[in-house]
Design an enzyme around this catalytic site. Structure first.
Site, short mmCIF file in Angstrom:
data_model
loop_
_atom_site.label_atom_id
_atom_site.label_comp_id
_atom_site.label_asym_id
_atom_site.label_seq_id
_atom_site.Cartn_x
_atom_site.Cartn_y
_atom_site.Cartn_z
N ASN A 208 0.84 -1.19 0.00
CA ASN A 208 0.00 0.00 0.00
C ASN A 208 0.88 1.25 0.00
O ASN A 208 2.11 1.16 -0.01
CB ASN A 208 -0.95 -0.03 1.21
CG ASN A 208 -0.19 -0.16 2.51
OD1 ASN A 208 0.59 0.71 2.86
ND2 ASN A 208 -0.37 -1.28 3.21
N ASP A 277 -3.96 -6.46 4.71
CA ASP A 277 -4.96 -7.34 5.30
C ASP A 277 -4.93 -8.74 4.72
O ASP A 277 -5.35 -9.70 5.36
CB ASP A 277 -6.36 -6.74 5.11
CG ASP A 277 -6.54 -5.51 5.99
OD1 ASP A 277 -5.93 -5.47 7.07
OD2 ASP A 277 -7.28 -4.59 5.58
N LYS A 287 9.53 -16.69 -10.85
CA LYS A 287 8.77 -15.59 -11.43
C LYS A 287 7.61 -16.13 -12.28
O LYS A 287 7.82 -17.02 -13.11
CB LYS A 287 9.71 -14.74 -12.30
CG LYS A 287 9.07 -13.50 -12.83
CD LYS A 287 10.05 -12.73 -13.72
CE LYS A 287 9.34 -11.58 -14.39
NZ LYS A 287 10.10 -11.05 -15.52
N PRO A 303 -3.19 -12.17 9.88
CA PRO A 303 -3.65 -11.97 11.26
C PRO A 303 -3.79 -10.48 11.54
O PRO A 303 -3.00 -9.68 11.02
CB PRO A 303 -2.51 -12.57 12.10
CG PRO A 303 -1.33 -12.61 11.19
CD PRO A 303 -1.86 -12.75 9.80
N ASP A 304 -4.78 -10.09 12.34
CA ASP A 304 -4.88 -8.70 12.78
C ASP A 304 -4.01 -8.57 14.02
O ASP A 304 -4.37 -9.04 15.10
CB ASP A 304 -6.34 -8.31 13.06
CG ASP A 304 -6.47 -6.81 13.27
OD1 ASP A 304 -5.64 -6.25 14.02
OD2 ASP A 304 -7.37 -6.19 12.68
N ILE A 305 -2.86 -7.95 13.86
CA ILE A 305 -1.85 -7.91 14.93
C ILE A 305 -2.40 -7.15 16.14
O ILE A 305 -2.29 -7.57 17.29
CB ILE A 305 -0.55 -7.25 14.43
CG1 ILE A 305 -0.05 -7.96 13.17
CG2 ILE A 305 0.52 -7.27 15.52
CD1 ILE A 305 1.04 -7.23 12.41
N PHE A 325 -4.41 2.96 14.76
CA PHE A 325 -4.70 3.98 13.74
C PHE A 325 -5.86 3.46 12.91
O PHE A 325 -6.04 2.26 12.78
CB PHE A 325 -3.47 4.20 12.85
CG PHE A 325 -2.53 5.24 13.38
CD1 PHE A 325 -1.79 5.00 14.52
CD2 PHE A 325 -2.40 6.47 12.74
CE1 PHE A 325 -0.93 5.96 15.04
CE2 PHE A 325 -1.55 7.44 13.25
CZ PHE A 325 -0.82 7.19 14.39
N LYS A 339 -13.51 0.17 15.43
CA LYS A 339 -12.20 -0.48 15.57
C LYS A 339 -11.70 -0.36 17.01
O LYS A 339 -11.10 -1.30 17.54
CB LYS A 339 -11.18 0.16 14.61
CG LYS A 339 -11.37 -0.31 13.18
CD LYS A 339 -10.42 0.35 12.21
CE LYS A 339 -10.84 0.03 10.78
NZ LYS A 339 -10.15 0.81 9.76
N LYS A 343 -11.16 -3.93 18.72
CA LYS A 343 -9.77 -4.33 18.97
C LYS A 343 -9.36 -4.07 20.42
O LYS A 343 -8.20 -4.23 20.77
CB LYS A 343 -8.84 -3.60 17.99
CG LYS A 343 -9.18 -3.87 16.52
CD LYS A 343 -8.09 -3.43 15.56
CE LYS A 343 -8.59 -3.51 14.12
NZ LYS A 343 -7.53 -3.53 13.12
N1 CTP Z 1 -3.80 -3.61 11.95
C1 CTP Z 1 -3.08 -4.69 12.40
N2 CTP Z 1 -3.06 -5.86 11.68
C2 CTP Z 1 -3.76 -5.96 10.53
C3 CTP Z 1 -4.51 -4.87 10.06
C4 CTP Z 1 -4.49 -3.70 10.79
O1 CTP Z 1 -2.43 -4.60 13.46
N3 CTP Z 1 -3.73 -7.11 9.86
C5 CTP Z 1 -3.83 -2.38 12.76
C6 CTP Z 1 -3.22 -1.18 12.06
O2 CTP Z 1 -1.84 -1.07 12.36
C7 CTP Z 1 -4.01 -0.03 12.64
C8 CTP Z 1 -5.37 -0.65 12.91
O3 CTP Z 1 -5.17 -2.05 12.99
O4 CTP Z 1 -3.50 0.42 13.86
C9 CTP Z 1 -6.43 -0.34 11.89
O5 CTP Z 1 -5.97 -0.61 10.61
P1 CTP Z 1 -6.84 -0.27 9.32
O6 CTP Z 1 -6.09 -0.67 8.10
O7 CTP Z 1 -7.36 1.14 9.42
O8 CTP Z 1 -8.12 -1.16 9.53
P2 CTP Z 1 -8.38 -2.70 9.47
O9 CTP Z 1 -8.49 -3.21 10.86
O10 CTP Z 1 -7.38 -3.38 8.59
O11 CTP Z 1 -9.84 -2.75 8.84
P3 CTP Z 1 -10.33 -2.31 7.37
O12 CTP Z 1 -9.17 -2.58 6.43
O13 CTP Z 1 -11.50 -3.18 7.14
O14 CTP Z 1 -10.67 -0.84 7.47
#
Ligand code: CTP
Length: 401
Positions: A208, A277, A287, A303-305, A325, A339, A343
């Site tokens: 990104n 994500d 390749k 995983p959502d850390i 954030f 969020k 979270k």
């Molecule tokens: N985050 C994380 N791990 C992920 C995705 C997000 O730790 N796999 C954390 C980011 O570092 C940030 C927060 O979660 O502090 C929100 O990230 P954001 O990209 O705004 O939202 P998402 O939780 O990914 O949800 P969405 O993409 O559906 O908006």
């Protein structure tokens, strides 16, 4: 921060002496009262009149300069200083100070001051890597002297490598850091920054637009305020912040494993990283060739850390203060609040990434802060450095409660 602060700027004899002029301008522009001391060698590179004109103060050169001694004197100058910067600092002057030698105005005043001293070294790459120099720097660091490390580049002597004076802006930031209130002293703050990269094959990845600027600004600000900082960073083009433990990662899985390895030691965790994500289910080891008319890549969820940190069992260790954030393109407040709750965060920094002066790759941000107790704060448009300070003000206020 620097308004009305008394700063001594010591200039040594090196080709980078001219850059001290730019540093002086930055310091005076920020409202500091600057007194310049030049070594005899520095006068060979730049005229004292330049510093005198720009600082509006007499420049001190000789230790036994009668007028300077009568009017100010090196001891009184040393006593009145809030901060002493030596830029450029040569191997010779650093070596003398490390050895306790005070044989000119600059070294005598450094020895006599109780103010913090910030060295910005500049020298030939081989001098910089010489173990004698390294020992001297280490000794001074151990004694609490501060350093703004040189950067790599083409040196005046023709060599390529480390030894080039740090940018005047970086030394200025170092000065701000040296004078900041140490309200995070004794605390460990982990910050994640930048994007993650999820590899498709050896040459391609999904990522990104995150530049890492916000996370790096937070790391510098937390460090200035006395915290031990662990910066877990995805790939960025930013230079390594001084005095911070930098852990470089590439993918979300790597970021997660580093965050989990260090969380037990942390009082505060700030997740500024833009974690991808999804990652490709299969990473091709070679390749992918463009034989096919179209290609489908199956993605699986990372995983959502942060959510993992919020859901952890903290019975055996204190729960760190968790800051997330939220990068949003619509329904900013609603999504951020969701969020925050889902979270289990203490605070979330929400920004609308569709605005040209906020979010990815710019130096400014417009943030709304939401807190666990239901309160919120609108920060308006500000630089990412200023926002970093504001975020930490809120963290400190809530940690103390
Ligand atoms: N985050 C994380 N791990 C992920 C995705 C997000 O730790 N796999 C954390 C980011 O570092 C940030 C927060 O979660 O502090 C929100 O990230 P954001 O990209 O705004 O939202 P998402 O939780 O990914 O949800 P969405 O993409 O559906 O908006």
């Amino acid at each position: 921060m620097l308004r009305n602060k008394k700063i001594i700027l010591g200039v040594c004899g090196g080709i980078a002496a001219y850059k001290a002029v730019e540093l002086l301008r930055l310091l005076t522009k920020a409202g500091a009262e600057v007194h310049v001391i030049m070594t005899r060698a520095a006068e060979e590179f730049i005229a004292p009149l330049t510093f005198q004109t720009l600082s509006s103060n007499p420049v001190h050169t000789g230790l036994f300069d009668l007028i300077a001694e009568m009017e100010i004197g090196h001891i009184s100058l040393a006593d009145r200083a809030d901060l002493f910067i030596v830029a450029p600092a040569t191997a010779n002057v650093i070596g003398k100070i490390a050895a306790g030698i005070a044989d000119d105005m600059l070294t005598t005043t450094v020895m006599a001051t109780k103010a913090p001293v910030l060295f910005a070294p500049a020298m030939n790459v081989n001098m910089y890597s010489n173990p004698i120099y390294k020992d001297n720097e280490q000794k001074l660091r151990r004694l609490g002297y501060l350093f703004e490390s040189p950067v790599s580049g083409t040196l005046a002597c023709g060599w390529e490598g480390e030894g080039k004076l740090a940018a005047p802006e970086a030394i200025f930031e170092g000065a701000v850091a040296a004078l900041a209130e140490k309200d995070l002293a004794g605390l460990t703050v982990m910050i994640t920054a930048g994007p993650t990269r999820e590899e498709i094959d050896p040459v391609r990845y999904i990522s990104n637009h995150s530049s890492g600027k916000m996370g790096y600004a937070l790391a510098r600000a937390a460090r200035s305020r006395g915290a031990q900082v662990i910066l877990v960073s995805g790939p960025t083009a930013l230079s390594e912040p001084e005095g911070v433990t930098l852990i470089r990662v590439t993918s979300a899985i790597e970021m997660q494993s580093e965050v989990m390895a260090h969380v037990a030691a942390c009082d505060v965790v700030i997740k500024a990283a833009a974690v991808a994500d999804y990652r490709p289910l299969i990473r091709n080891s070679t390749k992918i060739k463009k034989n096919a008319h179209s290609v489908t890549i199956e993605l699986v969820k990372n995983p959502d850390i942060l959510a993992g940190l919020g859901a952890m069992d903290y019975r055996l260790k204190p729960r760190p203060f968790l800051v997330g954030f939220a990068a949003e393109t619509d329904a900013l407040a609603e999504n951020a609040a969701k969020k925050l709750n889902e979270k289990k965060l203490d605070m979330i920094v929400a920004n609308d990434v569709t605005q040209s002066d906020a979010g990815f790759n710019v130096d400014t941000n417009r943030a709304l802060l939401f807190f666990r107790d239901g309160s919120s704060s609108d920060c308006g448009l500000m630089s990412k450095d200023k926002l970093a300070g504001t975020i930490l003000d809120h963290v400190v206020a809530r940690l103390v409660k």
